[in-house]
Scaffold this active site. Structure first.
Site, short mmCIF file in Angstrom:
data_model
loop_
_atom_site.label_atom_id
_atom_site.label_comp_id
_atom_site.label_asym_id
_atom_site.label_seq_id
_atom_site.Cartn_x
_atom_site.Cartn_y
_atom_site.Cartn_z
N ASP A 197 42.31 18.65 -1.11
CA ASP A 197 41.94 18.03 0.04
C ASP A 197 42.49 16.84 0.59
OD1 ASP A 197 39.82 17.86 2.14
OD2 ASP A 197 38.41 16.60 0.96
N LYS B 267 32.07 5.78 -8.15
CA LYS B 267 31.85 6.83 -7.44
C LYS B 267 30.68 7.59 -7.87
CE LYS B 267 34.32 10.60 -5.33
NZ LYS B 267 35.39 11.16 -4.66
#
Lengths: 358, 173
Positions: free
Chosen positions: B92, B3
């Site tokens: 989040d 990532k």
């Protein structure tokens, strides 16, 4: 739209005494840059007389006095541009300042009665959103609304808006005003910050994004402290011209620059996250802070990087204006969403509810 | 999987560097911390802070957004209660940051998380999740109820109280 419509819009929720005539088939050049079939051929003529406080911010009763004086004048000026009969009168029903809403509501009812046309009560915030969507021609966009009293990101889907994220404290314009008031600058502060930011360097300020929500109070406090320097408790105005080494505060240029970089990047980040969450590839900007070039630049860069379309209306449709009231008024009129003029007590009651909920 | 936090062209490069570094470090740290609390998360194999890259094990078959159910919402409520008990937030927790497979419900992408003991911060986590459910589900109420019931089972009631006041602060409900 099938039949040609001319709708007179009246806006007066806070500072802008504004009237506009929206003609669905005037065919002038005002909408040429947009993609919508409607906006290609229509025209919106806006007349605005802003209330300018002598000092400080908006005084609601002074603002209402301004509305009482200025609204009839802007209405007359707007009507002069109409080349045919008006089909409906739309007015900004709220949210806004109570005294202003009552004044404008009364003016709108009287006008609808004298023209003998239907009256349409328009929500000011929905009008801010709809004017951009209308002019962009986008089907299911994400809308970023950045104005004085508001900051939120919404998704439009199946004919309704959903709030996806918003400020947890103040609107973005009001937040910037808190900083500029500290420097002794007059309202509105945003354009002055934009001007002073040119040539500034980045200093460390907070960057507060929580999912798709965000807050400004921490960054504004930090910005005030940054210009003051840590130990300083003196007159803030003394710092207005300080790029000197007299104190240990950061240069005002640098703080203005960093404020814009952080605040607008926060808004751009949540807009991008909203695009990602909804799967939309269309973004519409709305609200008066949308006039800021740096914010527009960031949103355009973000959209370009992810292959989305970005639409920012012209400034006259971003700040408070009657054009957006007339455009949404036309849609509501066509849907039969009108207010009975004779039921003036009902309309007044609605206005005061809007005033308290705004 | 690797990532990488892609530099954002819209952001000032120095600010962008700072955010990408901070978020990469936090994501590595909190992803592992959550797993120690029994919350399914990807195993972190490698971290390169200057490059803003993490090497993570892939988890789940789909985003929760595509497989939303009351049972999954309950899992998320339980997981958030567990990490809040350990003193940090996800930051989040949208339906896009939850992965699912036949057995488990994983939390991923802790890059906006941080350590805290403030009920307000915990309430924001719940608010962000409910907001994302409302933004994607046609009938969000049963999902929200399942989520809150599971959180109440293990978490602090004061946080749910604070959630109501956070919601009350929003302007358009």
């Amino acid at each position: 739209m099938s039949d040609r419509l001319r709708v007179l819009g009246i806006e007066g929720t806070a500072w802008a005494a504004s009237a506009a005539v929206y003609d669905t088939e005037a065919g002038d050049a005002s909408g040429r840059r947009t993609r919508s079939a409607d906006a290609e051929t229509d025209s919106v003529c806006i007349e605005t007389d802003p209330y300018r406080p002598d000092s400080g911010g908006i005084d609601p009763s002074e603002a209402a006095e301004h509305m009482a004086k200025a609204v009839p004048e802007v209405v007359e000026a707007a009507l002069d541009h109409a080349d045919g009969p008006i089909d409906a009168v739309a007015f900004s029903r709220g949210p806004g300042l109570g005294p202003c809403l009552r004044t404008v509501g009364t003016a709108a009812r009287a006008l609808a009665q004298s023209l003998d046309v239907p009256l349409v009560g328009v929500n000011h915030m929905v009008a801010h959103l709809e004017v951009g969507r209308h002019r962009s021609g986008f089907e299911s966009p994400v809308c970023l609304n950045a104005s004085g009293a508001n900051a939120h990101v919404l998704g439009f889907h199946d004919g309704r808006y959903r709030v996806l994220g918003e400020t947890m404290d103040t609107g973005v314009g009001n937040a910037i005003d808190k900083f500029t008031r500290h420097l002794g600058w007059s309202h509105p502060g945003g354009p002055k910050v934009e001007k002073r930011a040119k040539g500034g360097d980045l200093v460390d300020l907070p960057y507060v994004v929580k999912g798709m929500d965000f807050s400004f109070s921490g960054i504004m406090s930090a910005a005030k402290q940054a210009v003051d320097g840590r130990e300083s408790h003196g007159d803030a105005r003394a710092h207005q011209n300080s790029k000197s080494s007299e104190d240990d505060g950061e240069a005002v240029e640098d703080v203005c620059f960093s404020l814009q970089e952080n605040v607008f990047a926060m808004l751009t980040e949540v807009a991008e996250r909203a695009l990602s969450l909804t799967g939309s590839d269309e973004l519409v900007l709305g609200g008066g802070v949308g006039q800021n070039d740096r914010l527009r630049e960031m949103l355009a860069a973000m959209c370009e990087q992810r292959g989305a379309d970005c639409y920012a209306p012209e400034p006259r449709f971003l700040r408070d204006n009657a054009g957006m009231i007339a455009v949404l008024g036309a849609t509501m009129y066509e849907a039969g969403d009108t207010i009975d003029v004779d039921d003036s007590r009902g309309a007044r009651r609605r206005s005061s509810i809007s005033a308290t909920s705004g | 999987m690797t990532k990488r936090r892609v530099p954002k062209a819209y952001r000032h490069p120095d600010l962008d560097d700072r955010l990408r570094r901070d978020r990469t470090v936090l994501e590595a740290r909190l992803t592992s911390a959550a797993r120690r609390q029994g919350v399914p998360t990807p195993v972190v194999r490698d971290v390169d802070v200057p490059e803003g890259t993490l090497v993570l094990r892939t988890v789940g078959d789909a985003d929760l957004q595509a497989a939303l159910s009351a049972e999954r919402a309950r899992d998320v409520g339980r997981h958030l209660a567990a990490i809040h008990e350990a003193g940090f937030v996800h930051g989040d927790p949208t339906t896009r940051n939850v992965r699912v497979d036949g057995e488990r419900t994983y939390l991923i992408d802790f890059g906006l998380g941080y350590y805290t003991d403030d009920a307000e911060d915990f309430a924001m986590d719940l608010h962000v999740f409910e907001r994302s459910v409302e933004g994607t589900a046609d009938d969000p109420d049963p999902l929200r109820e399942a989520f809150e019931a599971a959180y109440a089972d293990r978490g602090d009631d004061a946080v749910l109280g604070r959630l109501r006041s956070v919601e009350g602060r929003g302007r358009y409900q």
